[in-house]
Motif scaffolding. Structure first.
Motif, PDB file in Angstrom:
ATOM      1  N   ARG A 149      12.309 107.650 -30.140  1.00 31.99           N
ATOM      2  CA  ARG A 149      13.136 106.461 -30.314  1.00 31.99           C
ATOM      3  C   ARG A 149      13.111 106.133 -31.805  1.00 31.99           C
ATOM      4  O   ARG A 149      12.035 105.882 -32.365  1.00 31.99           O
ATOM      5  CB  ARG A 149      12.616 105.302 -29.479  1.00 31.99           C
ATOM      6  N   ASN A 190      14.649 103.925 -35.120  1.00 33.31           N
ATOM      7  CA  ASN A 190      15.313 102.687 -35.508  1.00 33.31           C
ATOM      8  C   ASN A 190      15.229 102.474 -37.015  1.00 33.31           C
ATOM      9  O   ASN A 190      14.272 102.896 -37.669  1.00 33.31           O
ATOM     10  CB  ASN A 190      14.644 101.468 -34.838  1.00 33.31           C
ATOM     11  N   TYR A 197      22.381 102.223 -35.878  1.00 30.31           N
ATOM     12  CA  TYR A 197      22.317 102.194 -34.419  1.00 30.31           C
ATOM     13  C   TYR A 197      21.120 103.013 -33.944  1.00 30.31           C
ATOM     14  O   TYR A 197      20.833 104.088 -34.478  1.00 30.31           O
ATOM     15  CB  TYR A 197      23.610 102.759 -33.813  1.00 30.31           C
ATOM     16  N   GLN A 198      20.443 102.508 -32.946  1.00 28.67           N
ATOM     17  CA  GLN A 198      19.262 103.200 -32.416  1.00 28.67           C
ATOM     18  C   GLN A 198      19.647 104.551 -31.807  1.00 28.67           C
ATOM     19  O   GLN A 198      20.710 104.709 -31.209  1.00 28.67           O
ATOM     20  CB  GLN A 198      18.582 102.340 -31.358  1.00 28.67           C
ATOM     21  N   THR A 199      18.749 105.512 -31.956  1.00 25.87           N
ATOM     22  CA  THR A 199      18.916 106.817 -31.322  1.00 25.87           C
ATOM     23  C   THR A 199      17.715 107.087 -30.424  1.00 25.87           C
ATOM     24  O   THR A 199      16.571 106.867 -30.827  1.00 25.87           O
ATOM     25  CB  THR A 199      19.039 107.936 -32.379  1.00 25.87           C
ATOM     26  N   LYS A 200      17.990 107.564 -29.218  1.00 28.03           N
ATOM     27  CA  LYS A 200      16.933 107.983 -28.282  1.00 28.03           C
ATOM     28  C   LYS A 200      17.169 109.431 -27.905  1.00 28.03           C
ATOM     29  O   LYS A 200      18.299 109.853 -27.698  1.00 28.03           O
ATOM     30  CB  LYS A 200      16.944 107.115 -27.016  1.00 28.03           C
ATOM     31  N   THR A 208      23.130 111.413 -29.611  1.00 29.90           N
ATOM     32  CA  THR A 208      22.159 110.636 -28.839  1.00 29.90           C
ATOM     33  C   THR A 208      22.072 109.201 -29.342  1.00 29.90           C
ATOM     34  O   THR A 208      21.191 108.446 -28.941  1.00 29.90           O
ATOM     35  CB  THR A 208      20.772 111.297 -28.903  1.00 29.90           C
ATOM     36  N   SER A 209      22.981 108.823 -30.224  1.00 27.10           N
ATOM     37  CA  SER A 209      23.038 107.457 -30.741  1.00 27.10           C
ATOM     38  C   SER A 209      23.536 106.509 -29.650  1.00 27.10           C
ATOM     39  O   SER A 209      24.290 106.904 -28.759  1.00 27.10           O
ATOM     40  CB  SER A 209      23.987 107.399 -31.945  1.00 27.10           C
ATOM     41  N   GLU A 210      23.139 105.244 -29.748  1.00 25.23           N
ATOM     42  CA  GLU A 210      23.666 104.263 -28.801  1.00 25.23           C
ATOM     43  C   GLU A 210      25.148 104.009 -29.050  1.00 25.23           C
ATOM     44  O   GLU A 210      25.854 103.532 -28.157  1.00 25.23           O
ATOM     45  CB  GLU A 210      22.881 102.959 -28.882  1.00 25.23           C
ATOM     46  N   LYS A 250      28.452 106.057 -29.725  1.00 27.95           N
ATOM     47  CA  LYS A 250      28.923 107.436 -29.662  1.00 27.95           C
ATOM     48  C   LYS A 250      30.403 107.590 -29.985  1.00 27.95           C
ATOM     49  O   LYS A 250      30.864 108.693 -30.272  1.00 27.95           O
ATOM     50  CB  LYS A 250      28.651 108.019 -28.275  1.00 27.95           C
ATOM     51  N   TYR A 307      26.340  95.354 -23.482  1.00 29.11           N
ATOM     52  CA  TYR A 307      25.439  95.394 -24.645  1.00 29.11           C
ATOM     53  C   TYR A 307      25.616  96.653 -25.467  1.00 29.11           C
ATOM     54  O   TYR A 307      25.183  96.705 -26.622  1.00 29.11           O
ATOM     55  CB  TYR A 307      23.981  95.293 -24.178  1.00 29.11           C
ATOM     56  N   GLU A 308      26.220  97.674 -24.897  1.00 24.03           N
ATOM     57  CA  GLU A 308      26.441  98.894 -25.665  1.00 24.03           C
ATOM     58  C   GLU A 308      27.513  98.662 -26.728  1.00 24.03           C
ATOM     59  O   GLU A 308      28.553  98.084 -26.447  1.00 24.03           O
ATOM     60  CB  GLU A 308      26.873 100.041 -24.745  1.00 24.03           C
TER      61      GLU A 308
END
Length: 305
Positions: free
Chosen positions: A79, A81, A86-89, A187-189, A191, A303-304
């Motif tokens: 994870r 940040n 944007y966060q990536t998981k 894999t970014s939130e 896309k 929320y996305e």
């Protein structure tokens, strides 16, 4: 030398000298969407890491690199940040010795009308206008005032193994339209493209779904794994045919249709849409803190980005 760097170095030495047979070096480089290294990104790595199998959290160095050790052949959950990104998981057990993770910049998060919506049809086989700002049919079927898009649903529902539906989507203006966006490997939130496309919109779209019998498979003429759609509405042109005004938005994922008839409904669709009301603003980045809808139910909130 900071404690984290000392600990990291110690673990790497231990891995190399005492337990190399069961451990491997984990090296991650964090870059932006242009491939440039990002210093100071927080990387959380969860899984069988470290000598005792603990989770590891640290910042990337000047080269954008994060290092630790992990047990061989086991997946690691990352994870990543950083403020302004944007966060990536990512969960993977591949290429852990030289993994590259992308963080996409926040360029223009925008206030939009965004909602996960169930739209029940008042009648079948009728093109009915839908207002994105009001999230409702236009009169006489709802409180909407502007028909941004038309939906027409037909079909029959016998049971979960025997049914068919056909959703026709059309638009009021000749240069309005919709484009399917294929699933990508990000894999970014966030896309989607940063900006809606400027051309290649189709003025109509037909989505079909059917199943005939318990032993049969569902038949679809669309890709349920697609990222979604981008649309353009309210399109106005000048005497030279150039676009002088338009509004843009997106639909996240596919539009789920149901031809099952219930009380006061001739079927329904469920979809998550984002509508940017600013004229000629093609930004597709949604700022979830600036949703222009108020008092949404929990299941309707988006929320996305």
């Amino acid at each position: 030398m900071t404690f984290n760097k000392w600990l990291k170095l110690s673990l790497l030495i231990i891995c190399t000298t005492r337990c190399a047979g069961g451990f491997t070096t984990v090296k991650v480089k964090v870059v932006d969407q242009d491939g440039l290294a990002i210093e100071g990104a927080e990387v959380f790595a969860g899984g069988q890491l470290g000598v005792d199998g603990e989770n590891i959290k640290d910042l990337t160095d000047k080269e954008g690199v994060f290092r630790t050790i992990g047990r061989k052949n086991l997946a690691v959950v990352f994870r990543v940040n950083k403020e302004g990104y944007y966060q990536t998981k990512l969960r993977t057990n591949k290429n852990l010795q030289n993994l590259i993770i992308e963080l996409r910049k926040k360029k223009k998060p925008t206030a939009m009308y965004a909602k996960t919506h169930i739209l029940r049809f008042p009648k079948k086989q009728a093109s009915i206008g839908f207002d994105f700002e009001q999230a409702d049919w236009v009169a006489p079927y709802g409180k909407g005032s502007t028909a941004h898009i038309y939906f027409n649903l037909d079909g029959e529902y016998v049971d979960m193994w025997n049914h068919h539906s056909e959703l026709n989507i059309t638009f009021p203006n000749s240069l309005d339209g919709i484009i399917e966006v294929s699933k990508n490997t990000s894999t970014s939130e966030f896309k989607f493209p940063y900006l809606a496309y400027s051309q290649s919109y189709k003025n109509s779209l037909v989505l079909k779904k059917s199943r005939e019998g318990l032993e049969s498979k569902r038949l679809l003429n669309y890709d349920e794994s697609a990222l979604g759609y981008i649309f353009r509405v309210n399109t106005e042109i000048n005497s030279d045919g150039e676009i002088i005004n338009a509004n843009y938005g997106k639909i996240l994922g596919y539009i789920n249709t149901s031809s099952q008839v219930k009380k006061k409904s001739a079927g329904a669709i469920r979809f998550t849409y984002y509508y940017n009301p600013a004229p000629n603003d093609r930004s597709l980045e949604f700022d979830w803190r600036e949703n222009l809808f108020r008092d949404l139910e929990h299941e309707e909130k988006v929320y996305e980005p």
